[in-house]
Write a protein that holds these residues in place. Structure first.
Motif, PDB file in Angstrom:
ATOM      1  N   GLN A  80     -38.544   1.089 -30.126  1.00 43.10           N
ATOM      2  CA  GLN A  80     -37.285   1.829 -30.007  1.00 43.10           C
ATOM      3  C   GLN A  80     -36.927   2.094 -28.540  1.00 43.10           C
ATOM      4  N   HIS A  81     -37.928   2.277 -27.692  1.00 45.01           N
ATOM      5  CA  HIS A  81     -37.673   2.675 -26.320  1.00 45.01           C
ATOM      6  C   HIS A  81     -37.877   1.560 -25.298  1.00 45.01           C
ATOM      7  N   CYS A  82     -38.568   0.499 -25.691  1.00 45.63           N
ATOM      8  CA  CYS A  82     -38.868  -0.570 -24.732  1.00 45.63           C
ATOM      9  C   CYS A  82     -38.361  -1.938 -25.189  1.00 45.63           C
ATOM     10  N   THR A 126     -47.184   3.970 -35.479  1.00 42.39           N
ATOM     11  CA  THR A 126     -46.225   4.952 -34.970  1.00 42.39           C
ATOM     12  C   THR A 126     -45.953   4.693 -33.489  1.00 42.39           C
ATOM     13  N   LEU A 127     -46.998   4.442 -32.722  1.00 45.48           N
ATOM     14  CA  LEU A 127     -46.838   4.120 -31.311  1.00 45.48           C
ATOM     15  C   LEU A 127     -46.054   2.819 -31.143  1.00 45.48           C
ATOM     16  N   SER A 128     -46.355   1.837 -31.954  1.00 46.94           N
ATOM     17  CA  SER A 128     -45.649   0.559 -31.896  1.00 46.94           C
ATOM     18  C   SER A 128     -44.161   0.741 -32.168  1.00 46.94           C
ATOM     19  N   ARG A 129     -43.832   1.553 -33.161  1.00 50.89           N
ATOM     20  CA  ARG A 129     -42.423   1.815 -33.499  1.00 50.89           C
ATOM     21  C   ARG A 129     -41.733   2.539 -32.338  1.00 50.89           C
ATOM     22  N   PHE A 130     -42.430   3.491 -31.714  1.00 51.60           N
ATOM     23  CA  PHE A 130     -41.884   4.201 -30.552  1.00 51.60           C
ATOM     24  C   PHE A 130     -41.594   3.206 -29.423  1.00 51.60           C
ATOM     25  N   ARG A 131     -42.542   2.332 -29.131  1.00 55.84           N
ATOM     26  CA  ARG A 131     -42.353   1.339 -28.068  1.00 55.84           C
ATOM     27  C   ARG A 131     -41.164   0.431 -28.366  1.00 55.84           C
ATOM     28  N   LYS A 184     -51.374   3.724 -34.570  1.00 53.22           N
ATOM     29  CA  LYS A 184     -50.956   2.544 -33.813  1.00 53.22           C
ATOM     30  C   LYS A 184     -49.569   2.078 -34.234  1.00 53.22           C
ATOM     31  N   ARG A 206     -44.161  -3.374 -38.373  1.00 49.67           N
ATOM     32  CA  ARG A 206     -43.779  -2.371 -37.381  1.00 49.67           C
ATOM     33  C   ARG A 206     -43.535  -1.010 -38.013  1.00 49.67           C
ATOM     34  N   THR A 207     -43.680  -0.911 -39.334  1.00 45.16           N
ATOM     35  CA  THR A 207     -43.474   0.375 -39.993  1.00 45.16           C
ATOM     36  C   THR A 207     -44.727   0.748 -40.779  1.00 45.16           C
TER      37      THR A 207
END
Length: 147
Positions: free
Chosen positions: A142-144, A135-140, A133, A94-95
């Protein structure tokens, strides 16, 4: 596809879900494995092993299934190359740092990463797509919540 030694390319499958799968119906790890097995079959790869982590975050650098897979590659990979199959690159890590550290560790034992969800054949393009991908995964995450 044939390995340099004349036999089929050997593949290992790694599956992971941050949320523990409940029961066998709709098991996330089973779905990931099936996708990777179909991909291996389409490429002519022989699956030598399946490793997984159920209920383990991809942000962790040490995971029981991942650690077993890396040990397998170190011990069984001498003199041959393996392909590590993941259904999606976010299953591996995830990083961004963790992802590239794992790619380096795989390369050290002669393994490379492939996925049915993204063509990783062009290394420069693949590195950019991987970073986006992840970066997007980490964002998701954190927020979802965990995926």
């Amino acid at each position: 596809m044939q390995e340099k030694t004349g036999g089929p390319v050997q593949a290992v499958i790694y599956c992971r879900s941050a949320v523990r799968s409940a029961g066998t119906a709709g098991n996330k790890l089973d779905a990931q494995e099936a996708s990777c097995r179909d991909f291996a079959r389409s490429k002519g790869y022989s699956v030598a092993g399946v490793f997984g982590d159920d209920g383990v975050s991809g942000a962790k650098t040490s995971r029981p299934g991942l650690d077993r897979m890396m040990e397998f590659l170190r011990s069984e990979g001498a003199g041959r190359s393996y392909v590590v199959l993941v259904d999606d690159i976010a299953r591996l890590s995830r990083t961004v740092d963790g992802h590239f550290a794992l790619l380096d560790a795989m390369a050290e034992v002669g393994a490379r990463l492939e996925s049915p969800s993204i063509d990783l054949s062009d290394e420069a393009e693949a590195a950019r797509v991987d970073e986006l991908k992840l970066t997007l995964s980490r964002f998701r995450a954190q927020h979802c919540g965990p995926l």
